[in-house]
Design an enzyme around this catalytic site. Structure first.
Site, PDB file in Angstrom:
ATOM      1  N   GLU A 295       0.820  -1.215   0.000  1.00  0.00           N
ATOM      2  CA  GLU A 295       0.000   0.000   0.000  1.00  0.00           C
ATOM      3  C   GLU A 295       0.855   1.266   0.000  1.00  0.00           C
ATOM      4  OE1 GLU A 295      -2.558  -1.228   3.264  1.00  0.00           O
ATOM      5  OE2 GLU A 295      -1.116  -0.531   4.742  1.00  0.00           O
ATOM      6  N   PRO A 296       1.514   1.546  -1.125  1.00  0.00           N
ATOM      7  CA  PRO A 296       2.323   2.769  -1.217  1.00  0.00           C
ATOM      8  C   PRO A 296       1.450   4.016  -1.340  1.00  0.00           C
ATOM      9  CG  PRO A 296       2.244   1.645  -3.338  1.00  0.00           C
ATOM     10  CD  PRO A 296       1.521   0.762  -2.371  1.00  0.00           C
ATOM     11  N   ARG A 298       3.145   7.811  -0.798  1.00  0.00           N
ATOM     12  CA  ARG A 298       4.063   8.849  -1.274  1.00  0.00           C
ATOM     13  C   ARG A 298       4.629   8.523  -2.655  1.00  0.00           C
ATOM     14  NH1 ARG A 298       7.062  11.874   2.469  1.00  0.00           N
ATOM     15  NH2 ARG A 298       6.796  10.165   3.945  1.00  0.00           N
ATOM     16  N   ARG A 335       5.320  20.133   5.958  1.00  0.00           N
ATOM     17  CA  ARG A 335       6.382  19.143   6.117  1.00  0.00           C
ATOM     18  C   ARG A 335       7.748  19.749   6.501  1.00  0.00           C
ATOM     19  NH1 ARG A 335       8.121  15.987   3.007  1.00  0.00           N
ATOM     20  NH2 ARG A 335       8.124  14.128   4.301  1.00  0.00           N
ATOM     21  N   TYR A 339       8.914  18.108   9.853  1.00  0.00           N
ATOM     22  CA  TYR A 339       9.933  17.040   9.742  1.00  0.00           C
ATOM     23  C   TYR A 339      11.264  17.546   9.210  1.00  0.00           C
ATOM     24  CZ  TYR A 339       5.442  14.519   9.009  1.00  0.00           C
ATOM     25  OH  TYR A 339       4.159  14.054   9.066  1.00  0.00           O
ATOM     26  N   CYS A 366       2.412  33.343  10.343  1.00  0.00           N
ATOM     27  CA  CYS A 366       3.002  34.027  11.490  1.00  0.00           C
ATOM     28  C   CYS A 366       3.738  33.060  12.393  1.00  0.00           C
ATOM     29  CB  CYS A 366       1.914  34.774  12.244  1.00  0.00           C
ATOM     30  SG  CYS A 366       1.240  36.046  11.208  1.00  0.00           S
ATOM     31  N   TYR A 395       1.189  14.184   1.014  1.00  0.00           N
ATOM     32  CA  TYR A 395       1.164  14.740   2.369  1.00  0.00           C
ATOM     33  C   TYR A 395       1.302  16.265   2.387  1.00  0.00           C
ATOM     34  CZ  TYR A 395       1.887   9.794   3.394  1.00  0.00           C
ATOM     35  OH  TYR A 395       1.756   8.431   3.448  1.00  0.00           O
TER      36      TYR A 395
HETATM   37  N1  LLP Z   1       0.215   1.956   5.049  1.00  0.00           N
HETATM   38  C1  LLP Z   1       0.147   2.373   6.323  1.00  0.00           C
HETATM   39  C2  LLP Z   1      -0.451   1.534   7.333  1.00  0.00           C
HETATM   40  C3  LLP Z   1       0.657   3.637   6.656  1.00  0.00           C
HETATM   41  O1  LLP Z   1       0.602   4.052   7.919  1.00  0.00           O
HETATM   42  C4  LLP Z   1       1.236   4.450   5.651  1.00  0.00           C
HETATM   43  C5  LLP Z   1       1.756   5.778   5.962  1.00  0.00           C
HETATM   44  C6  LLP Z   1       1.269   3.969   4.334  1.00  0.00           C
HETATM   45  C7  LLP Z   1       0.759   2.707   4.066  1.00  0.00           C
HETATM   46  C8  LLP Z   1       1.847   4.761   3.200  1.00  0.00           C
HETATM   47  O2  LLP Z   1       3.181   5.053   3.385  1.00  0.00           O
HETATM   48  P1  LLP Z   1       3.999   5.771   2.216  1.00  0.00           P
HETATM   49  O3  LLP Z   1       4.079   4.792   1.056  1.00  0.00           O
HETATM   50  O4  LLP Z   1       3.263   7.004   1.847  1.00  0.00           O
HETATM   51  O5  LLP Z   1       5.319   6.056   2.811  1.00  0.00           O
HETATM   52  N2  LLP Z   1       2.912  12.586   6.997  1.00  0.00           N
HETATM   53  C9  LLP Z   1       4.188  11.928   6.818  1.00  0.00           C
HETATM   54  C10 LLP Z   1       4.033  10.508   6.345  1.00  0.00           C
HETATM   55  C11 LLP Z   1       3.214   9.668   7.277  1.00  0.00           C
HETATM   56  C12 LLP Z   1       3.019   8.284   6.750  1.00  0.00           C
HETATM   57  C13 LLP Z   1       2.029   7.572   7.586  1.00  0.00           C
HETATM   58  N3  LLP Z   1       1.726   6.273   7.149  1.00  0.00           N
HETATM   59  C14 LLP Z   1       5.027  12.748   5.833  1.00  0.00           C
HETATM   60  O6  LLP Z   1       4.562  13.778   5.354  1.00  0.00           O
HETATM   61  O7  LLP Z   1       6.177  12.392   5.573  1.00  0.00           O
END
Ligand code: LLP
Length: 443
Positions: A295-296, A298, A335, A339, A366, A395
């Site tokens: 489940e990608p 990003r 972000r 982060y 601000c 995100y």
């Molecule tokens: N599956 C689950 C259970 C997750 O918690 C997440 C992301 C994904 C899949 C997808 O992950 P990705 O492929 O996008 O890395 N707000 C943060 C990222 C938080 C990700 C949370 N979970 C940011 O802006 O970097």
């Protein structure tokens, strides 16, 4: 394009046109800024579709693989339509994400519901919508889901989320698979959860296990290890409970290239590591091949999104930083302040002009911490220039806010020379729409 979509900083269709302007989806971004205003999220449809296809292609040698998009990265009705037409499913984590999918006629059987504190209303909505799977995170949810299922006299297919105990080298806030994590069952708690499912929670059908190790991951080795850890549990569960699990969900996490310092593996690299480990461990534990789910989020959407801003005021600190402010910032992209995330940008109206200065791009909010990019080299930068920040597809919109009561930007989808609004720009009226004045204040 070298490598896969997650490995390039610019959107797939980005070009510089004869006016030295940045073009995306066959359209001049400077004109887009004029037509739709700024800040503006621009999404490259071809890039998103290509990435979906690369994921499917990379896993195509495994006959039972399914790609879900983690909708937390970017969720709108138009995105659901693109995913549906590409045969990609959805990972949702809230009633709101599920509702968006419902309103887009998304096939419910291709939706998996994650989350560490789902409410009974959310679980009911999921059950009533006939969602594909619910990934149960903890003991309370097992009990809650079983009681909702019993009250509706239905059986629910579930996965159990486990904490695999893998630490990845990413920002602490976006690690999730290490042992001291708020998500999922500890491996030592799995037996108890399965005993409850088999003996007490009889309206739950255990289909498989889920694990997610974190986000913005560059190390391929941890996916190899993750597959081994999960399949070891499959074997133990088979021995102890005589249950042959059918599904393994590895979560998301593949990183993207935000700046030249980032060197993420390609989608094909990740697929190879996962499939090699899968085949090796299936043989090791003598297990039948399960359905493989990833489940990608990003890596599907990030590089296909950019944000256009208009340059405004600037301040030269004597003998110090030159701050250049744009008309957005931490409310459309939290972000960098959350982060310390790094971004790359160009002046969309002067792409190949000579680099003359090093400036810091400040937001309009601000907070001193509202800085989008520190020390970026750009051509002469003037009020009215259009700054294009790359890799804002994931995100950014989904984590945007109305801080300082600033309206959220519009988002447009560009494709082959056409542009369409997929999220309207908020109006001042939208901002006060939910406000109520108690009568006794009579203002
Ligand atoms: N599956 C689950 C259970 C997750 O918690 C997440 C992301 C994904 C899949 C997808 O992950 P990705 O492929 O996008 O890395 N707000 C943060 C990222 C938080 C990700 C949370 N979970 C940011 O802006 O970097």
């Amino acid at each position: 394009m070298a490598g896969t979509v997650n490995q390039s900083i610019m959107p797939l269709t980005a070009k510089v046109n004869e006016n030295n302007h940045l073009e995306i989806g066959g359209l001049d971004t400077v004109e887009l800024a004029e037509i739709y205003g700024t800040p503006l999220y621009v999404l490259d449809e071809e890039g998103i579709r290509t990435c979906c296809r690369q994921y499917k292609d990379a896993f195509s040698s495994y006959k039972n693989a399914r790609i879900l998009f983690a909708s937390k990265a970017f969720m709108t009705k138009a995105m659901c339509c693109i995913l549906k037409s590409e045969g990609i499913g959805l990972d949702v984590v809230s009633g709101g994400e599920l509702y968006t999918a419902l309103k887009s006629d998304f096939p419910m059987e291709n939706i998996y519901f994650n989350g560490n504190n789902k409410s009974s209303e959310e679980l009911e909505l999921a059950i009533d919508s006939k969602i594909g799977r619910i990934t149960v995170d903890n003991f309370l949810e097992l009990a809650l889901l079983d009681s909702v299922a019993k009250s509706k006299n239905v059986n629910i297919d579930i996965l159990l989320r486990l904490t695999p105990g893998i630490e990845c080298h990413t920002h602490e806030y976006i690690q999730t698979g290490h042992l001291d994590s708020k998500f999922g069952f500890d491996i030592t708690q799995l037996d108890e959860a399965i005993e409850l499912i088999t003996q007490e929670y009889t309206n739950l059908n255990l289909k498989g296990l889920h694990a997610h190790i974190g986000s913005q991951i560059f190390e391929t080795r941890i996916y190899h290890d993750l597959v081994g850890i999960i399949l070891e549990q499959f074997a133990k569960i088979k021995d102890k409970f005589n249950i042959t699990l059918e599904e393994m969900n590895l979560g998301g996490g593949l990183g993207v290239k935000y700046t030249d310092d980032d060197n993420p593996p390609s989608i094909y690299d990740i697929a190879k590591i996962i499939l090699d480990s899968l085949n090796m461990n299936l043989e090791k534990y003598n297990l039948p091949a399960p359905k493989l789910i990833i489940e990608p989020g990003r890596s599907i959407i990030c590089s296909s999104g950019v944000t256009l801003y208009t340059v405004g005021s600037s301040k030269q600190v004597p003998n110090g930083t030159k701050y250049v402010a744009v008309d957005g910032g931490m409310s459309d992209n939290p972000r960098p302040s959350m982060y310390q995330a790094k971004y790359n940008a160009v002046l969309a109206n002067k792409v190949n002009d000579k680099i003359t200065e090093t400036v810091t791009i400040a937001g309009r909010f601000c907070e001193s911490g509202d800085v989008l990019i520190k020390n970026i080299e750009l051509p002469d930068i003037e009020p009215g220039d259009i700054l294009c920040v790359f890799d804002t597809g994931a995100y950014n919109y989904s984590m945007s806010s109305n801080y300082n009561r600033v309206q959220k930007p519009a988002a447009i989808l560009v494709h082959n020379g056409t542009s369409d609004v997929i999220i309207e720009r908020e109006s001042y009226e939208n901002l006060v729409f939910l406000d109520r004045i108690p009568e006794r204040l009579s203002c």
